[in-house]
Design a protein around this motif. Structure first.
Motif, PDB file in Angstrom:
ATOM      1  N   ASP A   1       0.830  -1.198   0.000  1.00 38.77           N
ATOM      2  CA  ASP A   1       0.000   0.000   0.000  1.00 38.77           C
ATOM      3  C   ASP A   1       0.871   1.257   0.000  1.00 38.77           C
ATOM      4  O   ASP A   1       1.894   1.324   0.698  1.00 38.77           O
ATOM      5  CB  ASP A   1      -0.919   0.020   1.220  1.00 38.77           C
ATOM      6  CG  ASP A   1      -1.922  -1.136   1.187  1.00 38.77           C
ATOM      7  OD1 ASP A   1      -2.369  -1.498   0.080  1.00 38.77           O
ATOM      8  OD2 ASP A   1      -2.248  -1.668   2.262  1.00 38.77           O
ATOM      9  N   VAL A   2       0.464   2.260  -0.753  1.00 36.45           N
ATOM     10  CA  VAL A   2       1.255   3.481  -0.902  1.00 36.45           C
ATOM     11  C   VAL A   2       1.541   4.176   0.432  1.00 36.45           C
ATOM     12  O   VAL A   2       2.687   4.593   0.674  1.00 36.45           O
ATOM     13  CB  VAL A   2       0.578   4.448  -1.893  1.00 36.45           C
ATOM     14  CG1 VAL A   2       1.255   5.823  -1.854  1.00 36.45           C
ATOM     15  CG2 VAL A   2       0.645   3.888  -3.316  1.00 36.45           C
ATOM     16  N   PRO A   3       0.576   4.323   1.349  1.00 41.34           N
ATOM     17  CA  PRO A   3       0.907   4.971   2.632  1.00 41.34           C
ATOM     18  C   PRO A   3       1.995   4.229   3.410  1.00 41.34           C
ATOM     19  O   PRO A   3       2.845   4.868   4.045  1.00 41.34           O
ATOM     20  CB  PRO A   3      -0.432   4.947   3.388  1.00 41.34           C
ATOM     21  CG  PRO A   3      -1.468   4.910   2.316  1.00 41.34           C
ATOM     22  CD  PRO A   3      -0.873   4.052   1.240  1.00 41.34           C
ATOM     23  N   VAL A   4       1.981   2.918   3.358  1.00 41.26           N
ATOM     24  CA  VAL A   4       3.018   2.135   4.033  1.00 41.26           C
ATOM     25  C   VAL A   4       4.359   2.355   3.342  1.00 41.26           C
ATOM     26  O   VAL A   4       5.397   2.544   3.990  1.00 41.26           O
ATOM     27  CB  VAL A   4       2.652   0.635   4.033  1.00 41.26           C
ATOM     28  CG1 VAL A   4       3.788  -0.203   4.634  1.00 41.26           C
ATOM     29  CG2 VAL A   4       1.363   0.403   4.806  1.00 41.26           C
ATOM     30  N   LEU A   5       4.348   2.344   2.030  1.00 42.76           N
ATOM     31  CA  LEU A   5       5.558   2.579   1.245  1.00 42.76           C
ATOM     32  C   LEU A   5       6.151   3.948   1.571  1.00 42.76           C
ATOM     33  O   LEU A   5       7.368   4.087   1.772  1.00 42.76           O
ATOM     34  CB  LEU A   5       5.219   2.479  -0.240  1.00 42.76           C
ATOM     35  CG  LEU A   5       6.363   2.517  -1.248  1.00 42.76           C
ATOM     36  CD1 LEU A   5       7.308   1.349  -1.047  1.00 42.76           C
ATOM     37  CD2 LEU A   5       5.784   2.504  -2.668  1.00 42.76           C
ATOM     38  N   ARG A   6       5.302   4.930   1.657  1.00 45.83           N
ATOM     39  CA  ARG A   6       5.750   6.295   1.953  1.00 45.83           C
ATOM     40  C   ARG A   6       6.402   6.366   3.342  1.00 45.83           C
ATOM     41  O   ARG A   6       7.397   7.072   3.528  1.00 45.83           O
ATOM     42  CB  ARG A   6       4.563   7.252   1.866  1.00 45.83           C
ATOM     43  CG  ARG A   6       4.937   8.724   1.950  1.00 45.83           C
ATOM     44  CD  ARG A   6       3.721   9.622   1.826  1.00 45.83           C
ATOM     45  NE  ARG A   6       3.192   9.644   0.468  1.00 45.83           N
ATOM     46  CZ  ARG A   6       1.995   9.167   0.120  1.00 45.83           C
ATOM     47  NH1 ARG A   6       1.211   8.589   1.013  1.00 45.83           N
ATOM     48  NH2 ARG A   6       1.581   9.251  -1.131  1.00 45.83           N
TER      49      ARG A   6
END
Length: 320
Positions: free
Chosen positions: A257-262
């Motif tokens: 997921d993008v928020p986790v990646l960020r």
């Protein structure tokens, strides 16, 4: 006589075809599930236009069958022991791994992990990280219980994965690559409930590109490898300067997921890093001493490890 000539002719054709296959296209191997490998995936599909690229899931253990492989320095050292023709040619990313621990288990410092259950993956860069980090605080291997588990990169995580074991309090702490640690933090309600340890000066993953010496000596293959390194370098400019543009594609590729990646992006220092300042060599010498003890072998010599590092490919790439 005619049969012998026919046989020799067939051998010549077969040799030609084999040689042509050996230098046609480019074969690249890396683990398609980890963040570290995504620059190779992007480069192979979008940047390298010299010839078709065949990608193989794996890493340096596939280097005998491919032209370039990507992996952490731990696996690079392990493979180099029996394959002295392998060369480390480029650093893609250096990652400060994190170890997350339950505050509720009374853990505030690394020394508090003595006698605790610590999760990691045996034989991996994460195990080297956990050992090195804890030893820096005087906690030796054998003074904590090492626990194995599954790797989860995207929620929901299975009960036997490290985030699952951590949430269920079946382990007190664990150290691994991302995004597995971030998911563990989120699974127990966030950073207020945990303590996180990392120290890049003590341990950092050095995720690199590797090639075979005989391929680097082959002008045709070397040209392709040099071009690929140049193109990876171009991709890393995007990773460093336009990460928001890259997040959606990376998220889709590795199913994170993008928020986790960020949240974990800052732990990744994208290359290139120097191969010639002596820092890498000293780092490899130190890590190999630990691996040699674990693998019941003699450590590699400084001269051997110096040969392992080949900065000439990147130097040539800069000239293109």
């Amino acid at each position: 006589m005619h049969l012998r000539l026919l046989h020799l002719g067939l051998v010549a054709v077969a040799t030609f075809l084999f040689s042509s296959r050996q230098v046609s296209g480019l074969r690249v191997s890396y683990n398609v599930a980890w963040i570290e490998g995504t620059p190779l995936d992007y480069t192979s599909k979008n940047v390298f236009k010299t010839e078709a690229v065949t990608t193989v899931d794996g890493g340096i253990h596939e280097l005998g069958n491919v032209d370039i492989a990507g992996n952490a320095e731990t696996q690079g050292l392990k493979q180099y022991v029996n394959h002295k023709n392998y060369r480390l040619i480029y650093i893609v990313v250096e990652v400060a791994y994190r170890l997350v621990a339950h505050k509720a288990a009374g853990i505030r410092t690394l020394a508090d992990l003595r006698g605790k259950r610590v999760g990691t993956v045996a034989g991996s860069s994460a195990e080297v990280f956990v050992h090195t980090l804890l030893e820096s605080a005087g906690v030796k291997q054998g003074e904590y219980t090492q626990v194995s588990g599954g790797i989860c990169m995207r929620a929901p995580c299975a009960e036997n994965s490290f985030p699952g074991l951590f949430k269920a309090r079946k382990i007190d702490a664990y150290g691994l690559w991302e995004t597995a640690v971030e998911l563990g933090i989120q699974a127990v309600g966030g950073e207020s409930n945990v303590v996180v340890f990392k120290n890049a000066s003590i341990y950092r993953e050095i995720w690199s590109l590797y090639a075979k010496q005989q391929d680097l000596a082959n002008p045709t293959m070397r040209k392709k490898i040099v071009q690929y390194v140049k193109d990876v370098n171009q991709t890393l400019d995007l990773y460093k300067n336009q990460p928001e543009k890259m997040y959606p594609g990376i998220s889709k590729t590795i199913k994170v997921d993008v928020p986790v990646l960020r949240n974990v992006w800052e732990d990744h220092v994208w290359g290139p890093s120097s191969l010639t300042d002596g820092v890498l060599l000293d780092y490899l010498i130190k890590e190999d001493k630990y691996l040699a003890k674990k693998d019941n072998r003699a450590p590699l010599s400084r001269a051997d490890l110096q040969r392992f590092i080949d900065p000439s490919v990147y130097e040539d790439a800069l000239k293109l």
